[in-house]
Design a protein around this motif. Structure first.
Motif, short mmCIF file in Angstrom:
data_model
loop_
_atom_site.label_atom_id
_atom_site.label_comp_id
_atom_site.label_asym_id
_atom_site.label_seq_id
_atom_site.Cartn_x
_atom_site.Cartn_y
_atom_site.Cartn_z
N LEU A 133 32.09 0.91 50.54
CA LEU A 133 30.99 1.84 50.81
C LEU A 133 30.59 2.53 49.52
O LEU A 133 31.45 2.99 48.76
N ALA A 162 23.16 4.75 51.56
CA ALA A 162 24.49 4.20 51.82
C ALA A 162 24.42 2.69 51.71
O ALA A 162 23.52 2.07 52.28
N PHE A 209 26.80 -0.70 52.27
CA PHE A 209 27.98 -1.00 53.07
C PHE A 209 28.23 -2.50 53.08
O PHE A 209 27.29 -3.29 53.23
N PHE A 230 21.20 1.25 53.64
CA PHE A 230 20.68 2.23 54.59
C PHE A 230 20.18 3.43 53.80
O PHE A 230 20.88 3.95 52.93
N ARG A 283 17.54 6.05 62.24
CA ARG A 283 18.83 5.36 62.30
C ARG A 283 19.53 5.38 60.95
O ARG A 283 20.72 5.67 60.85
N ASP A 284 18.78 5.09 59.91
CA ASP A 284 19.37 5.05 58.57
C ASP A 284 19.84 6.43 58.13
O ASP A 284 20.91 6.57 57.53
N ALA A 297 20.86 8.79 60.03
CA ALA A 297 22.08 9.09 60.77
C ALA A 297 23.28 8.34 60.18
O ALA A 297 24.38 8.88 60.09
N PHE A 298 23.06 7.09 59.78
CA PHE A 298 24.15 6.30 59.19
C PHE A 298 24.59 6.92 57.86
O PHE A 298 25.80 7.02 57.59
N VAL A 299 23.65 7.32 57.03
CA VAL A 299 23.99 7.92 55.75
C VAL A 299 24.76 9.21 55.96
O VAL A 299 25.79 9.46 55.31
N ALA A 345 26.56 10.14 58.59
CA ALA A 345 27.88 9.85 59.13
C ALA A 345 28.80 9.28 58.05
O ALA A 345 29.99 9.60 58.01
N SER A 346 28.26 8.45 57.18
CA SER A 346 29.05 7.87 56.10
C SER A 346 29.51 8.95 55.13
O SER A 346 30.65 8.92 54.63
N TRP A 394 32.33 10.82 56.77
CA TRP A 394 33.55 10.00 56.78
C TRP A 394 34.21 10.00 55.41
O TRP A 394 35.42 10.18 55.30
#
Length: 318
Positions: A222, A230, A232, A265, A292-293, A295-297, A299-300, A303
């Motif tokens: 990542l 992000a 991945f 993303f 969506r992207d 949200a992914f960024v 969340a990443s 994490w």
């Protein structure tokens, strides 16, 4: 071990395969040497440069056309670099890490404050991608005010899930594979640290580089760039053979990180029409993809921060 490893390609004077030609031209597009909208060299010029027949050049151009990096390939005049070749990067198919990471790191370094967080098995791909930007800094073409890099790598104290012997009974406990991985991890980390921290003295850039160790083998890699993008990729295991001098070949399960497909993303995912700048009939889909992207960024980032602040530990490169 079959580590993440790739060397920077240079224009070839000897014969090259059509895939090698495509790799080189893709790299030039990604680095900005060939800019969006720019006319490509003629097939005759490319054939002479690479020492091949025109058929190999046509095959290479067809590959890049299929990846949406070139337009007008089938016409009589030379092809052009697509207007959204890298600015519209998310519309292109996923690229191997060693190819796809460079252009995105280059875009990150265009900002005055550069922030990169990376989680990986070694830092080879990251070191390669950052190396090109350091060259531009030394050439006076870039000068970010601040560079902040955080890297999560597996701890040397754990037993790695991979690389691992196919037959651990006859191959021992995997100590040789572990030593090779550790040598690569440390050597690449030291190169990255030395080259980045040197910018403090040579260019007065505020640089911060920190490594921390994970208590597990990451099954994915990542990269978080400037807290907005992000990248991945999955580490996909395969069977590899290595032969020691005068010894028996060692069969292992390992992953080649440079070939792992890198999925992007970020803000470019809901890209607008490259020519008009309008979303048009794709407007709803673009908004959905953008949400969506984002949200992914987010969340990443959470994490990565959680791993950094909880179960990771100090990492020494020796």
């Amino acid at each position: 071990m079959d580590p993440e490893h790739a060397s920077a390609r240079e224009p070839r004077a000897s014969r090259a395969s059509h895939r090698e030609i495509a790799d080189e031209l893709r790299s030039r597009i990604g680095s900005g040497a060939l800019r969006p909208g720019q006319r490509m060299p003629t097939q005759a010029e490319l054939a002479e440069e690479f020492g091949v027949e025109r058929g190999a050049v046509r095959q290479a151009l067809d590959i890049l056309h299929a990846e949406r990096l070139l337009t007008g390939v089938s016409k009589g005049s030379p092809a052009r670099v697509a207007q959204d070749a890298w600015p519209g990067w998310s519309a292109a198919p996923p690229q191997p890490t060693v190819v796809g990471l460079g252009p995105r790191v280059a875009a990150a370094f265009a900002a005055s404050r550069v922030r990169i967080d990376a989680l990986c098995l070694t830092s080879v791909s990251l070191t390669l991608a950052v190396g090109e930007q350091l060259r531009l800094i030394h050439a006076g073409e870039l000068k970010p005010a601040k560079i902040d890099v955080r890297v999560l790598l597996p701890s040397h104290r754990i037993g790695l899930a991979f690389p691992t012997p196919v037959d651990p009974v006859n191959a021992g406990d995997g100590g040789l594979l572990h030593e090779r991985w550790l040598a690569v991890r440390n050597a690449q980390g030291l190169v990255l640290r030395q080259n980045l921290l040197a910018l403090r003295t040579t260019h007065g850039i505020d640089v911060r580089l920190t490594f921390r160790a994970l208590p597990f083998t990451p099954p994915v890699k990542l990269y978080l760039l400037n807290e907005a993008e992000a990248l991945f990729a999955y580490y996909t295991l395969g069977r590899h053979e290595q032969r020691e001098s005068g010894g028996e070949p060692l069969q292992s399960y390992d992953a080649d990180g440079t070939r792992s497909l890198l999925f992007a993303f970020g803000p470019g995912a809901g890209a607008r029409d490259a020519e008009t700048g309008d979303a048009g009939p794709r407007d709803v889909g673009a908004r959905d993809a953008g949400a969506r992207d984002a949200a992914f960024v987010a969340a990443s980032r959470r994490w990565f921060d959680a791993l950094w602040e909880t179960i990771s530990s100090d990492l020494e490169l020796t």
